[in-house]
Write an enzyme that holds these catalytic residues in place. Structure first.
Site, short mmCIF file in Angstrom:
data_model
loop_
_atom_site.label_atom_id
_atom_site.label_comp_id
_atom_site.label_asym_id
_atom_site.label_seq_id
_atom_site.Cartn_x
_atom_site.Cartn_y
_atom_site.Cartn_z
N TYR A 132 1.45 1.77 7.15
CA TYR A 132 1.43 3.22 7.04
C TYR A 132 0.42 3.68 6.00
O TYR A 132 -0.12 2.88 5.24
CB TYR A 132 2.83 3.76 6.73
CG TYR A 132 3.28 3.60 5.30
CD1 TYR A 132 3.66 2.36 4.78
CD2 TYR A 132 3.33 4.70 4.43
CE1 TYR A 132 4.08 2.22 3.47
CE2 TYR A 132 3.75 4.56 3.11
CZ TYR A 132 4.12 3.33 2.64
OH TYR A 132 4.53 3.20 1.33
N ARG B 239 -8.29 1.80 3.78
CA ARG B 239 -7.12 0.96 3.46
C ARG B 239 -6.28 0.72 4.70
O ARG B 239 -5.73 -0.36 4.90
CB ARG B 239 -6.30 1.61 2.34
CG ARG B 239 -5.16 0.72 1.86
CD ARG B 239 -4.51 1.25 0.60
NE ARG B 239 -3.85 2.53 0.84
CZ ARG B 239 -3.31 3.28 -0.11
NH1 ARG B 239 -3.39 2.90 -1.38
NH2 ARG B 239 -2.72 4.42 0.17
N ARG C 43 13.59 -8.21 21.16
CA ARG C 43 13.53 -8.75 19.80
C ARG C 43 13.26 -10.26 19.79
O ARG C 43 14.04 -11.05 20.33
CB ARG C 43 14.83 -8.46 19.07
CG ARG C 43 14.75 -8.79 17.58
CD ARG C 43 16.03 -8.43 16.86
NE ARG C 43 15.93 -8.75 15.44
CZ ARG C 43 16.06 -9.98 14.95
NH1 ARG C 43 16.31 -10.99 15.74
NH2 ARG C 43 15.92 -10.19 13.65
N HIS D 208 10.73 -12.94 17.00
CA HIS D 208 9.85 -12.81 15.84
C HIS D 208 8.36 -12.87 16.17
O HIS D 208 7.56 -12.17 15.57
CB HIS D 208 10.19 -13.88 14.80
CG HIS D 208 11.47 -13.58 14.07
ND1 HIS D 208 12.68 -13.48 14.71
CD2 HIS D 208 11.71 -13.35 12.76
CE1 HIS D 208 13.63 -13.20 13.82
NE2 HIS D 208 13.06 -13.12 12.62
N LYS E 130 -0.13 -2.13 2.97
CA LYS E 130 0.78 -0.98 2.94
C LYS E 130 1.72 -1.08 4.14
O LYS E 130 1.56 -0.39 5.15
CB LYS E 130 -0.01 0.33 2.92
CG LYS E 130 0.78 1.48 2.30
CD LYS E 130 -0.13 2.60 1.85
CE LYS E 130 0.59 3.85 1.44
NZ LYS E 130 1.59 3.72 0.39
N GLU F 36 3.73 -2.41 -10.88
CA GLU F 36 3.55 -1.00 -10.53
C GLU F 36 4.91 -0.34 -10.44
O GLU F 36 5.90 -0.90 -10.93
CB GLU F 36 2.75 -0.87 -9.23
CG GLU F 36 3.35 -1.62 -8.06
CD GLU F 36 2.53 -1.52 -6.77
OE1 GLU F 36 1.78 -0.55 -6.60
OE2 GLU F 36 2.68 -2.42 -5.93
N LEU G 197 -0.16 -2.51 -4.70
CA LEU G 197 -0.91 -1.74 -3.71
C LEU G 197 -2.18 -1.23 -4.40
O LEU G 197 -2.13 -0.76 -5.54
CB LEU G 197 -0.08 -0.55 -3.21
CG LEU G 197 -0.81 0.22 -2.11
CD1 LEU G 197 -0.73 -0.54 -0.79
CD2 LEU G 197 -0.27 1.61 -1.95
N1 PDD Z 1 3.01 5.33 -1.99
N2 PDD Z 1 2.07 1.58 -5.19
C1 PDD Z 1 2.97 1.70 -4.21
C2 PDD Z 1 3.99 0.65 -4.05
C3 PDD Z 1 2.94 2.82 -3.35
O1 PDD Z 1 3.83 2.91 -2.35
C4 PDD Z 1 1.97 3.82 -3.56
C5 PDD Z 1 1.86 5.03 -2.68
C6 PDD Z 1 1.06 3.66 -4.62
C7 PDD Z 1 -0.02 4.65 -4.91
O2 PDD Z 1 -1.06 4.57 -3.98
P1 PDD Z 1 -1.92 5.86 -3.61
O3 PDD Z 1 -2.54 6.33 -4.86
O4 PDD Z 1 -2.91 5.36 -2.64
O5 PDD Z 1 -0.97 6.88 -3.04
C8 PDD Z 1 1.13 2.51 -5.40
C9 PDD Z 1 3.07 6.43 -1.03
C10 PDD Z 1 2.67 7.74 -1.60
C11 PDD Z 1 4.44 6.43 -0.40
O6 PDD Z 1 4.89 5.36 -0.02
O7 PDD Z 1 5.03 7.50 -0.24
#
Ligand code: PDD
Length: 278
Positions: A31, A50, A98, A100, A144, A176, A200
């Site tokens: 996503y 990304r 389903r 894997h 992501k 993070e 991320l």
């Molecule tokens: N999340 N780290 C994680 C684990 C994240 O899920 C996100 C963003 C970030 C920040 O990345 P960016 O600056 O590209 O938004 C860092 C989004 C906003 C979400 O899952 O809602």
């Protein structure tokens, strides 16, 4: 609310996702979250870049060319009011009984929508509280992926402890937050975890690193410990939805003097200029 569902833009109640969609059964998909400022996506190209990488790493193939997706997203955005919001986009591996292994015949399912979301003005002004928690995620946090259970659990745990967010710590190292990257400042130097497989690669993180250099602040993309974090002068998180939000309390102890610090304020101001928000 209008939804981009594969190659159509249709009202929300007409969307039909199969119970066998692998996004649903396995979290098998990726996503992106784009920020819309007055209806215009911020750092759109970086998000698309990304997304392509996440698709490549998970070996999910868009059901049509990327240019077509860009075109549908343009159309989707025009259905949303011109305000501050977000655009959520996800692509699952598709629907199949389903099992894997990758299903050879499944067609990836694209879904996107826009939603109003005001800027987090209060949090940006006053700061948030956080608690540290073990980082229980997998070793490909650079993808992501839809698999957000550890993030969801950590966030809820923080809320249950009366904090706003969780700072994730892996083997003593701060990685993070649940949906944002984190930076710590000590002796005027900005530290943040290197962009490797453990975090991320945040788009906002990159913008902030660029801005920090522009205002002549030293930046070190180096892992730092939770002990280091506890002695930081300033801490802030960066993300599409959070922008630059100061963290003023960690594990119930004040960060610095307990108020958002001067370098954080400087970066917030520079960000407003960068995003055309003044
Ligand atoms: N999340 N780290 C994680 C684990 C994240 O899920 C996100 C963003 C970030 C920040 O990345 P960016 O600056 O590209 O938004 C860092 C989004 C906003 C979400 O899952 O809602």
């Amino acid at each position: 609310m209008m939804i981009l569902f594969n190659d159509q833009i249709i009202p929300k109640d007409q969307v039909t996702i199969s119970f066998e969609d692998r996004g649903y059964t396995f979290g098998d998909g990726v996503y992106e979250v784009f920020r819309l400022y007055r209806g215009i996506p911020f750092c759109r190209e970086a998000h698309m870049h990304r997304l392509k990488r996440s698709l490549m790493e998970t070996r999910i193939q868009l059901p049509y060319p990327m240019e077509k997706l860009e075109h549908y997203l343009d159309q989707l955005i025009t259905t949303a009011p011109q305000q501050d919001g977000l655009l959520y986009l996800q692509i699952s591996r598709g629907s199949a009984p389903r099992s894997h292994a990758f299903p050879p015949a499944a067609v990836p399912v694209v879904l996107a929508y826009c939603q109003p979301l005001p800027r987090p003005v209060q949090a940006m002004r006053s700061g948030i509280s956080a608690i540290t928690q073990p980082d229980l995620r997998w070793l490909r946090c650079d993808i992501k992926s839809l698999n957000l259970l550890p993030n969801v659990m950590a966030k809820q745990n923080a809320l249950d402890h009366g904090a706003d967010d969780a700072i994730l710590v892996r083997n003593g190292t701060v990685t993070e937050c649940t949906a944002a990257n984190i930076m710590a400042i000590r002796n005027s130097i900005i530290y943040t975890h290197p962009a490797n497989h453990l975090i991320l690669h945040g788009i906002t993180r990159n913008v902030v690193l660029k801005l920090a250099k522009e205002i002549n602040r030293e930046v070190r993309e180096e892992a730092f410990s939770s002990k280091f974090l506890a002695r930081a002068d300033e801490v802030f998180i960066t993300g599409t939805t959070t922008e630059i939000t100061p963290v003023t309390t960690i594990d119930q102890k004040p960060v610095g003097n307990g108020r958002p610090g001067p370098i954080t304020r400087q970066l917030q101001a520079a960000f407003e200029v960068e995003a055309g928000l003044e």
